[in-house]
Structures are given as C-alpha cells and as structure tokens.
Scaffold this motif. Structure first.
Motif, PDB file in Angstrom:
ATOM      1  N   VAL A 166       7.136  -2.767  11.846  1.00 20.24           N
ATOM      2  CA  VAL A 166       7.510  -3.824  12.800  1.00 20.24           C
ATOM      3  C   VAL A 166       6.250  -4.263  13.536  1.00 20.24           C
ATOM      4  CG1 VAL A 166       8.955  -4.444  14.793  1.00 20.24           C
ATOM      5  CG2 VAL A 166       9.782  -2.752  13.144  1.00 20.24           C
ATOM      6  N   ASP A 167       5.952  -5.563  13.469  1.00 20.69           N
ATOM      7  CA  ASP A 167       4.760  -6.110  14.127  1.00 20.69           C
ATOM      8  C   ASP A 167       3.514  -5.279  13.816  1.00 20.69           C
ATOM      9  OD1 ASP A 167       6.398  -8.030  15.284  1.00 20.69           O
ATOM     10  OD2 ASP A 167       6.773  -6.809  17.072  1.00 20.69           O
ATOM     11  N   GLY A 168       3.348  -4.920  12.568  1.00 21.76           N
ATOM     12  CA  GLY A 168       2.143  -4.212  12.161  1.00 21.76           C
ATOM     13  C   GLY A 168       2.081  -2.744  12.563  1.00 21.76           C
ATOM     14  N   GLU A 169       3.190  -2.201  13.096  1.00 20.26           N
ATOM     15  CA  GLU A 169       3.197  -0.775  13.423  1.00 20.26           C
ATOM     16  C   GLU A 169       4.284  -0.080  12.615  1.00 20.26           C
ATOM     17  OE1 GLU A 169       3.245  -0.394  17.708  1.00 20.26           O
ATOM     18  OE2 GLU A 169       1.273  -1.356  17.818  1.00 20.26           O
ATOM     19  N   VAL A 197       7.774  12.754   2.773  1.00 14.47           N
ATOM     20  CA  VAL A 197       6.409  12.245   2.988  1.00 14.47           C
ATOM     21  C   VAL A 197       6.075  12.469   4.459  1.00 14.47           C
ATOM     22  CG1 VAL A 197       4.962  10.177   3.072  1.00 14.47           C
ATOM     23  CG2 VAL A 197       6.482  10.546   1.118  1.00 14.47           C
ATOM     24  N   THR A 198       4.970  13.155   4.740  1.00 16.41           N
ATOM     25  CA  THR A 198       4.659  13.542   6.116  1.00 16.41           C
ATOM     26  C   THR A 198       3.957  12.416   6.882  1.00 16.41           C
ATOM     27  OG1 THR A 198       2.477  14.425   5.562  1.00 16.41           O
ATOM     28  CG2 THR A 198       4.352  15.945   5.346  1.00 16.41           C
ATOM     29  N   ALA A 199       3.980  12.514   8.210  1.00 14.00           N
ATOM     30  CA  ALA A 199       3.283  11.546   9.058  1.00 14.00           C
ATOM     31  C   ALA A 199       1.795  11.527   8.714  1.00 14.00           C
ATOM     32  CB  ALA A 199       3.494  11.898  10.530  1.00 14.00           C
ATOM     33  N   GLU A 200       1.247  12.710   8.421  1.00 13.82           N
ATOM     34  CA  GLU A 200      -0.170  12.815   8.069  1.00 13.82           C
ATOM     35  C   GLU A 200      -0.469  12.032   6.788  1.00 13.82           C
ATOM     36  OE1 GLU A 200       1.891  15.266   8.925  1.00 13.82           O
ATOM     37  OE2 GLU A 200       0.933  16.624  10.373  1.00 13.82           O
ATOM     38  N   GLN A 201       0.426  12.135   5.810  1.00 10.82           N
ATOM     39  CA  GLN A 201       0.234  11.398   4.550  1.00 10.82           C
ATOM     40  C   GLN A 201       0.340   9.887   4.768  1.00 10.82           C
ATOM     41  OE1 GLN A 201       3.341  13.739   2.472  1.00 10.82           O
ATOM     42  NE2 GLN A 201       1.909  13.894   0.782  1.00 10.82           N
ATOM     43  N   LEU A 202       1.278   9.481   5.622  1.00 12.78           N
ATOM     44  CA  LEU A 202       1.425   8.044   5.915  1.00 12.78           C
ATOM     45  C   LEU A 202       0.161   7.528   6.585  1.00 12.78           C
ATOM     46  CD1 LEU A 202       5.108   8.114   7.214  1.00 12.78           C
ATOM     47  CD2 LEU A 202       4.315   6.956   5.125  1.00 12.78           C
ATOM     48  N   GLN A 203      -0.355   8.317   7.531  1.00 13.76           N
ATOM     49  CA  GLN A 203      -1.556   7.903   8.254  1.00 13.76           C
ATOM     50  C   GLN A 203      -2.742   7.788   7.315  1.00 13.76           C
ATOM     51  OE1 GLN A 203      -1.721   7.643  12.266  1.00 13.76           O
ATOM     52  NE2 GLN A 203      -2.720   6.074  11.027  1.00 13.76           N
ATOM     53  N   SER A 204      -2.849   8.696   6.346  1.00 11.77           N
ATOM     54  CA  SER A 204      -4.020   8.583   5.481  1.00 11.77           C
ATOM     55  C   SER A 204      -3.870   7.438   4.474  1.00 11.77           C
ATOM     56  CB  SER A 204      -4.402   9.914   4.821  1.00 11.77           C
ATOM     57  OG  SER A 204      -3.381  10.353   3.994  1.00 11.77           O
ATOM     58  N   ARG A 210       0.834  -1.199   0.000  1.00  9.48           N
ATOM     59  CA  ARG A 210       0.000   0.000   0.000  1.00  9.48           C
ATOM     60  C   ARG A 210       0.883   1.270   0.000  1.00  9.48           C
ATOM     61  NH1 ARG A 210      -2.701   3.069  -1.484  1.00  9.48           N
ATOM     62  NH2 ARG A 210      -3.953   4.581  -0.356  1.00  9.48           N
ATOM     63  N   LEU A 211       1.946   1.257   0.809  1.00  6.69           N
ATOM     64  CA  LEU A 211       2.853   2.412   0.862  1.00  6.69           C
ATOM     65  C   LEU A 211       3.568   2.613  -0.475  1.00  6.69           C
ATOM     66  CD1 LEU A 211       4.436   1.930   4.415  1.00  6.69           C
ATOM     67  CD2 LEU A 211       2.698   3.611   3.748  1.00  6.69           C
TER      68      LEU A 211
END
Ligand code: TXA
Ligand code: MG
Length: 355
Positions: A193-196, A205-212, A92-93
């Motif tokens: 790591v372990d799904g996180e 690439v921002t944390a916000e973009q990764l989260q969305s 997905r990433l």
C-alpha cells in the motif's frame, strides 16, 4: 462419500493419468483437499459460486473470511486482477518467492472470480504453491482454485491427509494424500500500500526474507494482542481463537529458561491437584525438564523450521488424548519464529504468562 487418492510427490505427473479424477471433480464444482508446501488446502473452482459455497459449509467457516486463490502459473493472473495493478515491487516478490509460501493481495478484477472468494472485498489473495502434487492438480484442473486450509474452522490446520479426514471426511468430494506437508505453517499474506509492505499474516516467508528481496521497502508487521496472565489458572483469553486445542492453553515465556521451566512445573502441578489432565508443549532440548500426562517435544530451538513443521500435529495430539490443561513454551520471535508465535498465540486465546 469422500474419494481418496494416494499420490507420490516424487513421481506425480510422470504417468499422465494420476490426478485426472481429482481434477475432474474440481471441474464439476466439487471440493478436493490437496497437499501444498505449507498445509493441506480444501480446493474448489474459484469462478463457481456454488463450488465455493461448499468450502464454507464443509469447514463451518464464517463467510466474512476471504479465501486464497491458487494458480499454477503467473500467466493466470490477468484473468483475476485489475489490469496494470502489478507494480515492479510485486513483480520482484513474485520472482523471489513464487512458487512458494507467499500470498499477495491485489485488486480483484470484477467478473473474474466468485465474490464469495473475496468475502465481498475489492482485493484477492493469490499464490503459486511450491508442491508438485498441488501444481499438477492445478494444471490438470486448469482453473483458479480457491483453497483455505483443509481443517474444520477453528481447529489446527492439517499437515497430514489423516488430519483432513479427522475433520472433513464425508463432508468433501475428495482427498489427495501426498504425505506430510513441508513448511507446516501457512503462507505469509502481504499487501503493498503506497509503496509500503504490510504483513497481514506472518507465515512461511519471513520478514527478513521479504526485506532482503526489497531492501528499500518499509515493512509493517501485524499488531500483537497479548492478554497478560498472572498466576491465576484458567484466565479468560480473547474470545476469538483459532488452531486451538479443546483444552485450556496458555503460553509461558521469559528470558530465564530455568525460571520458565520451574513456573510451568508449578502451574502443571496445581492443575493436577485440581484433577485435570495436563499437557506441556516444549522443545527437544527441554523435554527432560517436565512431567505431565502428555509432554510433547515440538521440534528443536536450534532448528525452528522443525517447530513449524510439527506444531499443528502437536496441537492435535492434545485433543486426541483429551488433555484439559496445557502450558506451551514460547520460542524466539525471529525468522519463522514469528509465524510460530502468531499461531501459538491464536491457539492460546492470546493468553501469555511472562516469567
Ligand atoms: O498456506 C496457505 O496460505 C494455505 C494453503 C492451503 O495455501 N491456505 C490458507 O488459507 O491458509 P486460509 O483460508 O486458512 O487463510 C487465508 C488467509 C486468511 O487469514 C484471510 O483473512 C487472508 O488469507 N486473506 C485472504 N484474502 C485476503 C484479502 N483479499 N485481503 C486480506 N486478507 C486476505
Ligand atoms: Mg486456515
């Protein structure tokens, strides 16, 4: 001598021959600097240990700091990483951010690339850069290319070919000049790591973009190692600095913009009285507030992408003018502001003045 090619990113690849010499140099085991959408990289064949050694010696880079491997196509992954290590979250990433400024750390395949690239780790950081010149060079070389930023170790990363020349001319095989880079700060480095998701280095690439892209995932951000500084000039910072100007620098920030400006102006005045040359790093909307030997407006608070674009060139200008004492304004740590403040902290030896 270092070879030099000027390439137009808008037409690269259309005439066939362009970049053939640069790609041949890479295939011969030499080093070539090239533009990416983040910063210039210093490339070498990731499968060739003596080529990778040349990167470390040209940069003066400690050998325990692993390199990012650049590829043109996700099809090259299977030669580099452990079979079945790409999870649906990884996929997905890759779909969301490749080509682009996201480096994904994955289990390295034994026998694939030189162990120097990974500094002996069991993982390797990989990305597909989003720049026509980088992609054309990677395709022509037809190799995985290890490439750290093309600066001398510890200096600000290069966003122009002239920055690469400043640091590495005569020490590397060639420079491909494709003009200014885009994002201006390096890629975001992440590991699952372990799904996180762990952000190992904030970046383009921002944390916000990764989260969305992965709404359900838990994101861990890197710890901040601030050294709170009070009014004393030239307070010690963390020993390990990176991107740092040669002069002393600290970051000044707080919620009250006027109080921050007043503090900086007093701080700079005191440095002047000690006989030091002075510099201030600020933003377009605040530049009129300050007086120093060199006041740099680094982008605009209204447009943080511009701050990122101009940051490294600004840090280099303090050196070009021999500035000895620098106060840098902080910016809000949201979006790309996280990467900007991460680099500023490193440049300032993590010294932070809270006003
Ligand atoms: O935007 C960028 O990433 C630029 C361009 C040229 O692609 N490259 C870059 O490379 O910034 P460099 O070497 O300056 O930074 C690589 C970063 C370092 O912080 C390194 O520790 C981390 O990536 N890294 C590389 N491989 C890793 C791994 N296996 N595990 C954890 N971190 C890794
Ligand atoms: Mg670097």
């Amino acid at each position: 001598v270092t070879k030099y090619w000027k390439v137009d990113p808008d037409t690269v690849g259309s005439r066939g021959e362009e970049l053939s010499d640069a790609a041949a140099l890479l295939r011969d085991g030499d080093t070539v600097a090239f533009p990416t959408e983040t910063v210039y990289g210093l490339g070498a064949d990731a499968t060739n240990t003596s080529a990778v050694e040349r990167i470390f010696s040209a940069k003066g880079r400690p050998s325990d700091n692993p390199l990012i491997v650049h590829i043109a196509d996700a099809g090259q992954l299977s030669a580099l990483i452990e079979p079945d290590s790409v999870t649906p979250d990884h996929r997905r990433l890759m779909e969301a951010f490749w080509p682009g400024p996201l480096t994904i750390v994955l289990p390295v395949k034994t026998g694939g690339i030189s162990p120097l690239v990974t500094a002996g780790l069991k993982t390797v950081g990989i990305r597909i850069p989003d720049h026509p010149v980088a992609l054309e060079l990677l395709r022509k070389a037809a190799l995985p290319i290890a490439a750290p930023s093309a600066n001398s170790s510890g200096r600000p990363s290069p966003t122009l070919a002239s920055h690469v020349e400043e640091d590495l001319d005569g020490r590397i095989g060639g420079i491909v000049d494709g003009g200014g880079t885009g994002v201006g700060v390096e890629s975001t480095v992440i590991q699952l790591v372990d799904g996180e998701l762990y952000i190992l280095r904030p970046g383009g690439v921002t944390a916000e973009q990764l989260q969305s892209a992965l709404p359900a995932i838990r994101i861990h951000e890197p710890e901040r190692e601030d050294v709170q500084v009070s009014e004393t000039p030239r307070a010690p910072g963390m020993k390990y600095t990176h991107y740092a100007p040669k002069g002393y620098m600290h970051i000044v920030y707080g919620d009250n913009a006027e109080a921050v400006a007043a503090w900086i102006q007093r701080d700079i005045q005191a440095a002047k009285e000690r006989g030091e040359s002075t510099g201030i790093l600020t933003f377009e909307e605040r530049v009129f507030l300050f007086e120093a030997d060199l006041v740099i407006a680094c982008g605009s608070l209204a447009e943080p992408e511009k701050i990122a674009q101009e940051l490294y060139a600004a840090l280099r200008r303090f050196d070009q003018q021999g500035i000895e004492y620098i106060a840098a304004e902080g910016c809000p740590e949201t979006g790309i502001g996280q990467a900007i403040m991460n680099r500023l902290r490193k440049a300032a030896g993590h010294r932070l003045v809270r006003v």
